[in-house]
Design a protein around this motif. Structure first.
Motif, PDB file in Angstrom:
ATOM      1  N   ASN A 206       0.812  -1.219   0.000  1.00  0.00           N
ATOM      2  CA  ASN A 206       0.000   0.000   0.000  1.00  0.00           C
ATOM      3  C   ASN A 206       0.841   1.263   0.000  1.00  0.00           C
ATOM      4  OD1 ASN A 206       1.000  -0.102   2.547  1.00  0.00           O
ATOM      5  ND2 ASN A 206      -0.975   0.206   3.610  1.00  0.00           N
ATOM      6  N   ARG A 207       2.118   1.125   0.129  1.00  0.00           N
ATOM      7  CA  ARG A 207       2.983   2.313   0.138  1.00  0.00           C
ATOM      8  C   ARG A 207       4.160   2.040  -0.796  1.00  0.00           C
ATOM      9  NH1 ARG A 207       3.795   6.057   4.735  1.00  0.00           N
ATOM     10  NH2 ARG A 207       5.600   7.327   4.240  1.00  0.00           N
ATOM     11  N   ALA A 208       4.331   2.858  -1.828  1.00  0.00           N
ATOM     12  CA  ALA A 208       5.389   2.640  -2.829  1.00  0.00           C
ATOM     13  C   ALA A 208       5.437   3.846  -3.755  1.00  0.00           C
ATOM     14  CB  ALA A 208       5.092   1.378  -3.647  1.00  0.00           C
ATOM     15  N   PRO A 209       6.453   3.980  -4.581  1.00  0.00           N
ATOM     16  CA  PRO A 209       6.483   5.070  -5.563  1.00  0.00           C
ATOM     17  C   PRO A 209       5.292   4.961  -6.511  1.00  0.00           C
ATOM     18  CG  PRO A 209       8.634   4.056  -5.363  1.00  0.00           C
ATOM     19  CD  PRO A 209       7.677   3.198  -4.608  1.00  0.00           C
ATOM     20  N   LEU A 210       4.906   6.087  -7.061  1.00  0.00           N
ATOM     21  CA  LEU A 210       3.759   6.126  -7.975  1.00  0.00           C
ATOM     22  C   LEU A 210       3.975   5.175  -9.158  1.00  0.00           C
ATOM     23  CD1 LEU A 210       1.153   7.334  -9.174  1.00  0.00           C
ATOM     24  CD2 LEU A 210       2.560   9.201 -10.105  1.00  0.00           C
ATOM     25  N   LYS A 211       5.226   5.120  -9.663  1.00  0.00           N
ATOM     26  CA  LYS A 211       5.498   4.284 -10.843  1.00  0.00           C
ATOM     27  C   LYS A 211       5.188   2.817 -10.553  1.00  0.00           C
ATOM     28  CE  LYS A 211       8.890   3.536 -14.470  1.00  0.00           C
ATOM     29  NZ  LYS A 211       8.900   2.092 -14.461  1.00  0.00           N
ATOM     30  N   TYR A 212       5.415   2.406  -9.293  1.00  0.00           N
ATOM     31  CA  TYR A 212       5.138   1.013  -8.958  1.00  0.00           C
ATOM     32  C   TYR A 212       3.661   0.704  -9.181  1.00  0.00           C
ATOM     33  CZ  TYR A 212       3.843  -2.927  -6.023  1.00  0.00           C
ATOM     34  OH  TYR A 212       3.279  -4.095  -5.578  1.00  0.00           O
ATOM     35  N   PHE A 213       2.812   1.631  -8.700  1.00  0.00           N
ATOM     36  CA  PHE A 213       1.372   1.365  -8.825  1.00  0.00           C
ATOM     37  C   PHE A 213       0.934   1.405 -10.279  1.00  0.00           C
ATOM     38  CE2 PHE A 213       1.802   2.823  -4.397  1.00  0.00           C
ATOM     39  CZ  PHE A 213       1.234   1.729  -3.759  1.00  0.00           C
ATOM     40  N   LEU A 214       1.506   2.354 -11.047  1.00  0.00           N
ATOM     41  CA  LEU A 214       1.143   2.414 -12.481  1.00  0.00           C
ATOM     42  C   LEU A 214       1.597   1.153 -13.212  1.00  0.00           C
ATOM     43  CD1 LEU A 214       1.963   6.166 -13.279  1.00  0.00           C
ATOM     44  CD2 LEU A 214      -0.296   5.112 -13.009  1.00  0.00           C
ATOM     45  N   ASP A 215       2.801   0.696 -12.887  1.00  0.00           N
ATOM     46  CA  ASP A 215       3.303  -0.527 -13.537  1.00  0.00           C
ATOM     47  C   ASP A 215       2.437  -1.729 -13.180  1.00  0.00           C
ATOM     48  OD1 ASP A 215       5.299   0.849 -14.759  1.00  0.00           O
ATOM     49  OD2 ASP A 215       6.909   0.216 -13.378  1.00  0.00           O
ATOM     50  N   GLN A 216       1.926  -1.731 -11.945  1.00  0.00           N
ATOM     51  CA  GLN A 216       1.044  -2.837 -11.557  1.00  0.00           C
ATOM     52  C   GLN A 216      -0.256  -2.797 -12.354  1.00  0.00           C
ATOM     53  OE1 GLN A 216       1.528  -5.313  -8.888  1.00  0.00           O
ATOM     54  NE2 GLN A 216       3.576  -4.687  -9.520  1.00  0.00           N
ATOM     55  N   ILE A 217      -0.778  -1.580 -12.534  1.00  0.00           N
ATOM     56  CA  ILE A 217      -2.052  -1.439 -13.264  1.00  0.00           C
ATOM     57  C   ILE A 217      -1.875  -1.848 -14.721  1.00  0.00           C
ATOM     58  CG2 ILE A 217      -3.747   0.258 -14.098  1.00  0.00           C
ATOM     59  CD1 ILE A 217      -3.222   1.790 -11.413  1.00  0.00           C
ATOM     60  N   PHE A 218      -0.751  -1.410 -15.349  1.00  0.00           N
ATOM     61  CA  PHE A 218      -0.570  -1.649 -16.791  1.00  0.00           C
ATOM     62  C   PHE A 218       0.431  -2.775 -17.071  1.00  0.00           C
ATOM     63  CE2 PHE A 218      -1.900   2.820 -16.394  1.00  0.00           C
ATOM     64  CZ  PHE A 218      -3.073   2.756 -17.123  1.00  0.00           C
ATOM     65  N   ALA A 219       0.493  -3.720 -16.152  1.00  0.00           N
ATOM     66  CA  ALA A 219       1.491  -4.797 -16.292  1.00  0.00           C
ATOM     67  C   ALA A 219       1.315  -5.574 -17.584  1.00  0.00           C
ATOM     68  CB  ALA A 219       1.407  -5.735 -15.104  1.00  0.00           C
ATOM     69  N   SER A 220       0.085  -5.725 -18.030  1.00  0.00           N
ATOM     70  CA  SER A 220      -0.138  -6.541 -19.228  1.00  0.00           C
ATOM     71  C   SER A 220      -0.244  -5.681 -20.488  1.00  0.00           C
ATOM     72  CB  SER A 220      -1.420  -7.365 -19.045  1.00  0.00           C
ATOM     73  OG  SER A 220      -2.500  -6.487 -18.801  1.00  0.00           O
ATOM     74  N   CYS A 221      -0.002  -4.402 -20.380  1.00  0.00           N
ATOM     75  CA  CYS A 221      -0.129  -3.509 -21.529  1.00  0.00           C
ATOM     76  C   CYS A 221       1.210  -2.837 -21.818  1.00  0.00           C
ATOM     77  CB  CYS A 221      -1.150  -2.402 -21.241  1.00  0.00           C
ATOM     78  SG  CYS A 221      -2.686  -3.014 -20.545  1.00  0.00           S
ATOM     79  N   TYR A 222       1.348  -2.310 -23.012  1.00  0.00           N
ATOM     80  CA  TYR A 222       2.545  -1.543 -23.348  1.00  0.00           C
ATOM     81  C   TYR A 222       2.173  -0.074 -23.397  1.00  0.00           C
ATOM     82  CZ  TYR A 222       4.969  -5.827 -24.134  1.00  0.00           C
ATOM     83  OH  TYR A 222       5.556  -7.031 -23.922  1.00  0.00           O
ATOM     84  N   VAL A 223       2.535   0.657 -22.348  1.00  0.00           N
ATOM     85  CA  VAL A 223       2.217   2.085 -22.261  1.00  0.00           C
ATOM     86  C   VAL A 223       3.463   2.833 -21.849  1.00  0.00           C
ATOM     87  CG1 VAL A 223      -0.216   1.704 -21.630  1.00  0.00           C
ATOM     88  CG2 VAL A 223       1.529   1.877 -19.832  1.00  0.00           C
ATOM     89  N   GLU A 224       3.412   4.133 -22.108  1.00  0.00           N
ATOM     90  CA  GLU A 224       4.491   4.967 -21.578  1.00  0.00           C
ATOM     91  C   GLU A 224       3.877   6.150 -20.829  1.00  0.00           C
ATOM     92  OE1 GLU A 224       6.938   6.455 -24.694  1.00  0.00           O
ATOM     93  OE2 GLU A 224       5.260   7.036 -25.951  1.00  0.00           O
ATOM     94  N   TYR A 225       4.673   6.709 -19.884  1.00  0.00           N
ATOM     95  CA  TYR A 225       4.185   7.809 -19.046  1.00  0.00           C
ATOM     96  C   TYR A 225       4.915   9.087 -19.408  1.00  0.00           C
ATOM     97  CZ  TYR A 225       3.585   3.458 -16.383  1.00  0.00           C
ATOM     98  OH  TYR A 225       3.334   2.174 -16.016  1.00  0.00           O
ATOM     99  N   LYS A 226       4.135  10.169 -19.545  1.00  0.00           N
ATOM    100  CA  LYS A 226       4.746  11.482 -19.740  1.00  0.00           C
ATOM    101  C   LYS A 226       4.203  12.402 -18.664  1.00  0.00           C
ATOM    102  CE  LYS A 226       5.340  10.928 -24.697  1.00  0.00           C
ATOM    103  NZ  LYS A 226       4.643  11.031 -25.978  1.00  0.00           N
ATOM    104  N   ILE A 227       5.035  13.272 -18.142  1.00  0.00           N
ATOM    105  CA  ILE A 227       4.642  14.133 -17.011  1.00  0.00           C
ATOM    106  C   ILE A 227       4.488  15.580 -17.489  1.00  0.00           C
ATOM    107  CG2 ILE A 227       5.279  14.880 -14.672  1.00  0.00           C
ATOM    108  CD1 ILE A 227       4.887  11.846 -14.964  1.00  0.00           C
TER     109      ILE A 227
END
Lengths: 316, 888
Positions: B79-100
């Motif tokens: 329940n506590r981790a960097p934001l990227k960890y949670f995003l990677d968990q959500i999109f684990a089966s997809c190929y996405v990239e993040y832009k800020i």
């Protein structure tokens, strides 16, 4: 150590031989365009100080000749002592050795010998007669050691003390003789037998080198000063006690020790002859080159000086 | 004009960098947001719900289009981790990239065609599961390819999307897979062996491995063909078959010595599963130790050495053993004139653990035993080979292998039987007679072992850690009994020599991109040399015992190697393999080291023709002290010393490889090689002179060799085989040999040619023939005899003449040639297959020279003595063989 060259060859090359025999082999005459290089003058002299001069002058033959060498006609020997020409000597025709009893050299002399024949091909070789190396002392220690058959043997540990000169490479050969007079058929007969002794002292073989039981070559007592350079050394020779014990019918017995100080060319020539002889022309070995110091020809001009000592064995 | 001093320039540059850094520090960096640690209270849900949850909790805005895949069920494991960890968990089966953008995260899909993906896997035999080394893997859509490594592993980088992946290997049906690549993928190929008479389906755009490879001077030995080569007494011999290839010559007829491009037998690095093997001969060289039933792959490298190899000057013979059938238990048994063999392989745990084992033994001693038992004196001889290999797969990324070879020759004889009373020996009553005998034994052999761990670190990184042990020993012993009236003695003498190695090495294959492979590694070897040691033991009936050890002391040495090599495509047609091999040898008192550049280049002229060039420098720290001028088990391996420097050789080669037709190729290669610090005995020195230390008996010199090698090779079809030709010149130069003049090297054969032809009539019969030709081998012959006087201090030098040799290796023996033929008759049985192999060696009874010598001949009728040069020949008549083999 016991297992000799022939033993090793018997064991290892038996396999090769068995295979060859089993699979059969054959030989046949072949022709190769071999250059016939016979006809060179061959000059030998082994000079000993204060001894009469003996020189051999012959000619080589081609390899297909059934003669071992050719004798020569009208040969001439040319002598130099310490850089000075001393004269030309006619070489006796058709003989392997010429002898000049009146010509003698001393230790330290530089002797240059030349020879030519009708064709006036001059061949030359030079030697410097080595100085004798004194035997400082002889001692004996009686000890019991295992013999070649494993049983304890009482042996006489004979020590021959010598001092090696440090500045030059020195070459030696040791000979032992058993001299005695024995009554045989009521006649007193003189014997002078060469004693064959085991070469256990460190000067005779390299203890860090491959094994002696594998098949060593007997260099007949030749050694160098590589391990004793500039040192006093007690040459240790183990001899059966029988040489030192009184024997019935033997009178006046002596152990004669001869230490030869050799010129390098003598040492190298004798070594190469022994190795060549040991290989007996076996074609699986690269042929051994026999040492040569005669320019424009074949042969060796070499010299040696002997130092003698003896040990008298008390007889009953 | 104003000068700007360098120091001022540096100061200005430093200020500029510092100012830029200061400005940058004021801006929030995009990765700061992604690495910002956040806390969530909702641990499961669909993607949209979880994203909203994070937006609410952390005041972050996510922006994404409907093209982004949004999984229905996501589970957070913390329940506590960097934001990227949670995003990677959500999109684990997809190929996405993040832009800020400020506190906004833009989530955009990546096109699969933009993805750089890696396909990895193994290429194996579809029936046995054996790995296939140097198999060709190719993507037809992307026109990208690679080859499998020594363990059958490959890694290929492709863009995502559709791919048409093909795999081919000589002698196997090609396989092709159409795949949709959306991620890194494991694809194993299991190729099926092709019926030998079937035509080969080959991909249209296929570029043959040999044409594509940068390697020069390298031949993948065709094992299937070699197993059909007519053989001496029916014993298929790997080394003698290799001698039929261009650039490799035999020493003497019928022997296993290998002379490669002017080098001696000690200049060949012979590796059995990465373990160096020091003596490869049985029966003093008539047979080699390698049992073909245990061999999977053999590669001969004569030049253009890749950086991974080092330690020898002239060649590498890389032999890989079978790993074992993964599917089912298979085997073969074979009965020949000289030996019998059995081979078994199969799974121990299916698809996890397999084994491969083979055993060969001669039975001359067993067959003759019944006839010898009653004899007091008898001799025995046998040799055997045992190969055992085990492998276990812990996981798809972890595999271990244990390879072992043990082989020995033994010759023994018993003689001097005596009846002695038992009381003499034991000192106990009652007395009775006992038979004792003397005994002599001679034997030699290798024991080698390797433990290897293959670990796939990532899809692009393959590692191989190996620990090896290699022990070669020659021993001869004699046991003698002596008897006195009341006592007995037993003396045993033993001489042994050899070399023992303990080695650890690591090799790493890295596949950073297509057509780009980096290989690096290092090794350490602890050598222990036994340069001839005597042990004498004496035992007396009085219970006295003594041990004496004489002769050479064991010598230790430390050898280090490290290398890095990079193989890459410079363009679509140019490929290079460049690297450096570093090595060092520590004698205990002196260090030798070497930096050896290696470079190979291939230019693809057409898809079926390439031109290649190579340069390599090699160093060798150990050398062989020969007993005679042929290889014998008594030869001593010895290291460099303070006086003996390492041998070195550089070689350059230029060649071409042309795939004329499917499985039918022609290669030509010219080479030039220079060798330095070679060693040989000084004139008038010999092995058996033990009064001189071994390094004092040797002298060093130089050599060179150059030549042209041609090979026409048909690998498949009813007719197959090869024709090879070599033209070469090899010269040696030693200041202390041959009066300092250059001379022909010991195995300098000007012309060397061989033909091997095999024809498959049908599935039940095939026939083959080999014809080998070699121009005369150099030989030293005397040309003169002269007087050998008795010496004043010598007792027994028998001959009255000496022979004089005007030139080392100054003559040539007659030419060598020989024709061998053989046939195999196969029959399918309910339990498998049986094969009868029949053949004749030396069909036309050629008398080839083994050695030459002079001899006097006496004419029996005239008594005339003449002298002639004679030739001694082995096997001068047709020699038949027969062998029966079953496969089950």
């Amino acid at each position: 150590m016991g297992m000799n060259t022939s033993a090793w060859f018997r064991i290892v090359f038996t396999a090769k031989l068995l295979a060859i025999i089993a699979l059969t082999s054959c030989e046949k005459d072949i022709r190769l365009n071999i250059k016939d290089e016979g006809g060179k003058l061959v000059l030998f002299a082994f000079i000993q100080p204060d001894s009469s001069l003996n020189i051999s002058l012959t000619k080589s033959t081609g390899i297909f000749s059934t003669s071992s060498y050719h004798l020569i006609q009208n040969g001439t020997i040319r002598l130099y002592r310490n850089g000075f020409f001393t004269g030309d000597l006619p070489y006796p025709n058709q003989t392997t050795w010429g002898n000049w009893p009146s010509i003698r050299f001393k230790q330290g002399d530089t002797v240059k010998i030349g020879a030519y024949d009708d064709a006036e091909n001059l061949v030359t070789g030079t030697t410097v007669i080595p100085y004798s190396v004194p035997i400082q002392k002889i001692d004996t220690i009686r000890e019991t050691i295992p013999g070649n058959d494993g049983f304890p043997k009482i042996m006489m540990n004979l020590g021959i003390h010598l001092t090696d000169e440090a500045l030059n490479n020195n070459y030696y050969q040791l000979h032992l003789f058993d001299e005695y007079w024995k009554v045989e058929n009521n006649i007193l007969v003189h014997h002078y037998d060469t004693i064959s002794f085991s070469k256990d002292d460190k000067v005779f073989y390299n203890q860090d080198q491959a094994a002696t039981s594998f098949g060593n070559i007997d260099f007949q007592g030749l050694f160098t000063d590589q391990k004793i350079n500039g040192l006093n050394h007690r040459l240790k020779i183990n001899l059966p006690i029988s040489y030192f014990e009184p024997q019935p019918e033997i009178t006046n017995r002596h152990l004669r020790i001869v230490l030869y100080h050799l010129s390098e060319d003598y040492y190298l020539y004798m070594r190469s002859r022994i190795i060549s002889n040991a290989y007996g022309g076996m074609p699986i070995f690269e042929p051994v080159k026999i040492h040569n110091n005669v320019s424009q020809g074949k042969g060796v001009i070499a010299s040696l000086t002997a130092t003698k000592a003896s040990l008298t064995i008390k007889q009953p | 004009m104003r000068m700007v001093y360098p120091t001022k320039r540096v100061s200005l540059l430093f200020l500029l960098i510092a100012f830029t850094a200061l400005l940058a520090a004021q801006q929030p960096l995009p990765q700061d947001l992604l690495s910002k640690e956040i806390r969530v209270t909702m641990l499961t849900g669909d993607a949209v719900t979880l994203l909203k949850h994070i937006e609410e909790k952390e005041n972050i805005i996510f922006s994404y289009s409907n093209k982004v895949c949004l999984p229905k069920k996501v589970i957070f494991h913390q329940n506590r981790a960097p934001l990227k960890y949670f995003l990677d968990q959500i999109f684990a089966s997809c190929y996405v990239e993040y832009k800020i953008r400020d506190n906004k995260v833009l989530i955009t899909p990546i096109k699969t065609s933009d993805l750089k993906l890696t396909i990895r896997g193994y290429v194996r035999d579809g029936i046995t599961g054996e790995v296939l080394i140097r198999a060709n893997i190719y993507d037809f859509y992307g026109s990208k390819g690679t080859i499998s490594n020594d363990y059958g592993f490959y890694s290929l980088s492709l863009n995502g999307g559709s791919a048409s992946l093909g795999c081919s290997y000589v002698g196997y049906s090609a396989d092709q897979k159409l795949i949709e690549l959306t991620g890194d993928t494991l694809i194993n190929f299991n190729l099926m062996p092709m019926p030998e008479l079937e035509e080969i389906p080959v991909f249209a755009s296929h570029i043959p491995t040999d044409v594509r490879s940068t390697r020069t001077g390298t031949i993948d030995v065709p094992l299937n063909q070699i197993r059909n080569i007519p053989s001496f007494l029916g014993e298929v011999d790997l080394i003698k078959s290799v001698q039929l290839l261009p650039g490799v010559q035999s020493g003497n007829e019928g022997f296993s010595g290998m002379y490669v491009r002017g080098g001696g037998p000690d200049q060949n690095l012979i590796l059995l599963d990465d373990i160096p093997v020091y003596n490869v001969e049985h029966l003093l060289g008539f047979f080699s130790i390698f049992n073909p039933d245990a061999i999977n792959k053999v590669t001969v490298i004569k030049g253009g050495f890749p950086a991974q190899y080092g330690g020898r000057l002239s060649s590498v013979l890389d032999i890989r053993m079978f790993e074992g059938n993964q599917e089912k238990l298979k085997g073969s048994a074979s009965l020949g004139l000289l030996s019998s063999k059995i081979a078994l392989d199969g799974p121990l745990i299916k698809n996890k653990t397999s084994f491969s084992t083979s055993f060969r033994r001669t039975y001359y001693d067993i067959l003759t035993a019944p006839f010898e038992n009653d004899k007091d004196e008898r001799s025995n001889y046998y040799f055997f080979d045992l190969n055992v290999k085990l492998n276990h797969q812990f996981s798809p990324r972890n595999r271990i292998f244990l390879s072992n070879y043990w082989g020995r020759d033994d010759l023994s004889s018993r003689y001097n039987f005596k009846q002695v009373t038992q009381a003499i020996i034991t000192g106990e009553e009652p007395e009775f007679d006992l038979a004792l005998n003397d005994e002599a034994k001679t034997g030699w052999g290798n024991l080698v072992s390797a433990l290897r761990w293959n670990y796939l670190i990532s899809d692009k990184l393959f590692s191989n850690l190996t620990i090896t042990f290699s022990d070669y020993k020659f021993a001869t012993s004699q046991e003698q009994n002596y008897y006195l009236t009341d006592s007995w003695s037993n003396i045993s003498r033993r001489y042994y020599s050899g070399i023992r190695d303990l080695n650890a090495k690591i090799d790493v294959d890295y596949f950073p991109a297509n057509g780009h492979q980096i290989k690096f590694g290092g090794s350490y070897t602890f050598h222990r040399f036994f340069p001839g040691i005597d042990v004498m033991k004496t035992e007396l009936s009085t219970n006295q015992k003594s041990d004496t050890t004489l002769g050479g002391k064991a010598i230790n040495g430390n050898e280090y190697h490290a290398y890095i090599q990079d193989e890459m495509n410079l363009s679509s047609t140019i490929k290079v393999n460049m690297g450096t091999h570093f090595s060092m040898y520590n004698t205990g008192s002196k260090n030798y080291y070497s930096v050896e550049p290696r470079l190979s280049m291939r230019i693809l002229m057409t898809p079926s023709f390439s031109v290649k060039a190579a340069y390599s420098l090699m160093t060798q720290y150990i050398h062989l002290l020969n007993t005679a001028n042929m290889s014998l088990p008594t030869d001593l391996w010895l290291p460099v010393s303070e006086r003996i420097n390492p041998m070195r050789a550089w070689q350059t080669a230029l060649g071409g490889e042309w795939e004329i037709d499917r499985g039918f190729s022609f290669s030509a290669e010219a080479y030039y090689k220079e060798l330095s610090n070679l060693i040989d005995y000084k004139d008038s020195q010999s092995f058996f002179d033990f009064s001189t230390s071994w390094d004092n008996k040797l002298t060093s010199g130089d050599g060179n060799s150059y030549g042209l090698e041609l090979l026409l090779h048909k690998k498949l079809g009813a007719w197959s085989g090869w024709a090879g030709y070599t033209y070469s010149i090899s010269t040696s130069h030693f200041n202390q040999i041959n009066n300092g003049k250059a001379f022909r090297s010991n195995n300098d054969r000007r012309h060397d040619a061989s033909i091997f032809l095999s024809y498959i009539f049908n599935s039940r019969a095939d026939a083959s023939l080999t014809w080998a030709f070699g121009s005369g081998k150099p030989v030293t012959l005397p040309s003169e005899k002269y007087f050998a006087p008795p010496l004043p201090t010598s007792s027994a030098i028998s001959s009255d003449y000496s022979e004089s040799f005007s030139k080392r290796n100054g003559y040539l023996m007659p030419n060598f040639h020989r024709l061998d033929v053989g046939m195999n008759f196969h029959k399918e049985k309910s339990w498998g297959k049986r094969t009868w192999s029949l053949g004749i060696m030396n069909l036309y009874g050629r008398q080839n020279p083994f050695f030459l010598y002079f001899s006097d001949n006496k004419n029996p009728s005239s008594g005339e003595i003449t002298r002639s040069l004679k030739q001694f020949s082995l096997f001068p008549f047709p020699l038949p063989y027969i062998r029966y083999t079953i496969y089950f």
